[in-house]
Scaffold this motif. Structure first.
Motif, mmCIF file in Angstrom:
data_model
loop_
_atom_site.group_PDB
_atom_site.id
_atom_site.type_symbol
_atom_site.label_atom_id
_atom_site.label_comp_id
_atom_site.label_asym_id
_atom_site.label_seq_id
_atom_site.Cartn_x
_atom_site.Cartn_y
_atom_site.Cartn_z
ATOM 1 N N ALA A 119 0.984 -1.155 0.065
ATOM 2 C CA ALA A 119 0.014 -0.229 -0.069
ATOM 3 C C ALA A 119 0.824 1.302 0.133
ATOM 4 O O ALA A 119 0.551 2.233 -0.644
ATOM 5 C CB ALA A 119 -0.910 -0.159 1.157
ATOM 6 N N LEU A 120 1.975 1.378 0.551
ATOM 7 C CA LEU A 120 2.740 2.399 0.834
ATOM 8 C C LEU A 120 3.510 2.868 -0.313
ATOM 9 O O LEU A 120 3.589 3.703 -0.826
ATOM 10 C CB LEU A 120 3.868 2.004 1.994
ATOM 11 N N GLY A 121 4.116 1.723 -1.206
ATOM 12 C CA GLY A 121 4.920 1.901 -2.323
ATOM 13 C C GLY A 121 6.471 2.152 -2.198
ATOM 14 O O GLY A 121 6.832 1.911 -1.012
ATOM 15 N N PRO A 122 7.042 2.405 -3.013
ATOM 16 C CA PRO A 122 8.563 2.842 -2.955
ATOM 17 C C PRO A 122 8.986 3.905 -1.741
ATOM 18 O O PRO A 122 8.284 4.803 -1.783
ATOM 19 C CB PRO A 122 8.923 3.180 -4.430
ATOM 20 N N LEU A 123 9.977 3.649 -1.275
ATOM 21 C CA LEU A 123 10.440 4.641 -0.161
ATOM 22 C C LEU A 123 11.518 5.590 -0.963
ATOM 23 O O LEU A 123 11.967 5.388 -2.106
ATOM 24 C CB LEU A 123 11.179 4.194 0.666
ATOM 25 N N PRO A 124 11.647 6.759 -0.604
ATOM 26 C CA PRO A 124 12.439 7.786 -0.922
ATOM 27 C C PRO A 124 14.153 7.074 -0.540
ATOM 28 O O PRO A 124 14.268 6.467 0.186
ATOM 29 C CB PRO A 124 12.498 8.925 -0.072
ATOM 30 N N GLU A 125 15.089 7.575 -1.371
ATOM 31 C CA GLU A 125 16.427 7.297 -1.473
ATOM 32 C C GLU A 125 16.845 7.755 -0.036
ATOM 33 O O GLU A 125 16.666 8.722 0.574
ATOM 34 C CB GLU A 125 17.312 8.072 -2.420
#
Length: 285
Positions: A27-33
């Motif tokens: 649900a959250l999707g990709p994280l920032p670098e």
């Protein structure tokens, strides 16, 4: 630590807190670098979220919406933009509506922790009006004249009562008469206590929640209760004191309205959503 309040915009997404933890990452999707999100888990359910990484208000706003299922993104981004400079080097807690807390610290990187609001269960004191004998508690602070409480009794309580009878949960009624706006709330609560004296609290509760307020002795008569004892009980200051003590507890806990429900220690954000209530009961089990 400063405590602030942030209210959501209208609209709901599918909340992840209290749901099975496996669904959260998708649900959250990709994280920032450079960012790290840690899930705190209880009974296989998502209990809380920790973010640590670069300052990224947009991502944190998305995490709030995914975690809570409520429209906090816009209000949070507006608040953050106005207060960003003052936040540096500070730790504070934001109240997100009634049901969630966000702890924030900004010093170079950003740290945040999103949690449901909790009250230690011992703070509730003794539960006196309870359906069921096993399972986690759902404590409902309620008012017999409140139309939303009557709606909860019609739409949600029957399903919870069935689960209580199977030994899956316990449902506790707690008095919170809103005397400022509901003139019959306190008399109805006192009358329900008098019904409880004759072991008929929930039959009497059910009829009050149908809106049958005012003729409390007549309602007792219809249920076959002993009238003389009931009439004397209505005038007993000790009975009134029990109701007022429970109302005082609700105010001490900071409750603002009815119905307010706690699954174990956790405040349930939408008690009208049976699925959400059951999620929180699993979290509290």
């Amino acid at each position: 630590m400063r405590a602030l309040w942030l209210l959501p915009l209208l609209g709901l997404a599918w909340a992840q807190i209290a749901r099975p933890v496996e669904a959260f990452r998708q649900a959250l999707g990709p994280l920032p670098e450079g960012a790290k999100v840690v899930e705190e888990v209880r009974n296989g359910r998502l209990l809380a979220l920790r973010y640590q990484g670069p300052e990224n208000a947009s991502f944190l706003a998305r995490l709030l919406e995914k975690g809570t299922g409520m429209g906090f993104s816009g209000p949070f981004l507006d608040w953050y933009a106005k207060n960003r400079e003052a936040l540096k080097g500070q730790r504070l807690t934001l109240g997100l509506g009634e049901a969630f807390l966000l702890e924030l610290a900004l010093s170079g990187s950003l740290e945040a922790r999103l949690t449901p609001r909790q009250v230690p269960e011992e703070a509730f004191g003794k539960d006196r009006h309870v359906l069921g004998k096993k399972g986690p508690f759902l404590r409902v602070f309620s008012d017999f004249q409140c139309p939303f409480c009557q709606r909860l009794a019609r739409e949600v309580l029957p399903a919870l009562r069935a689960r209580a009878e199977r030994g899956e949960v316990r449902v506790s009624y707690r008095h919170f008469p809103l005397v400022e706006i509901h003139p019959e709330a306190l008399p109805a609560a006192i009358a329900s206590e008098c019904a409880a004296e004759q072991k008929a609290f929930f039959p009497y509760h059910d009829r009050l929640m149908e809106g049958r307020l005012g003729d409390y002795l007549g309602l007792a008569r219809a249920l076959g209760l002993e009238e003389k004892a009931f009439a004397a009980c209505l005038q007993d200051p000790k009975v009134r004191a029990r109701v007022e003590e429970e109302r005082a507890l609700a105010l001490k806990l900071g409750l603002r309205g009815t119905p307010t429900a706690f699954a174990g220690p956790y405040l349930v954000p939408n008690p009208f959503d049976l699925g959400r209530v059951l999620d929180y009961l699993e979290l509290a089990r």
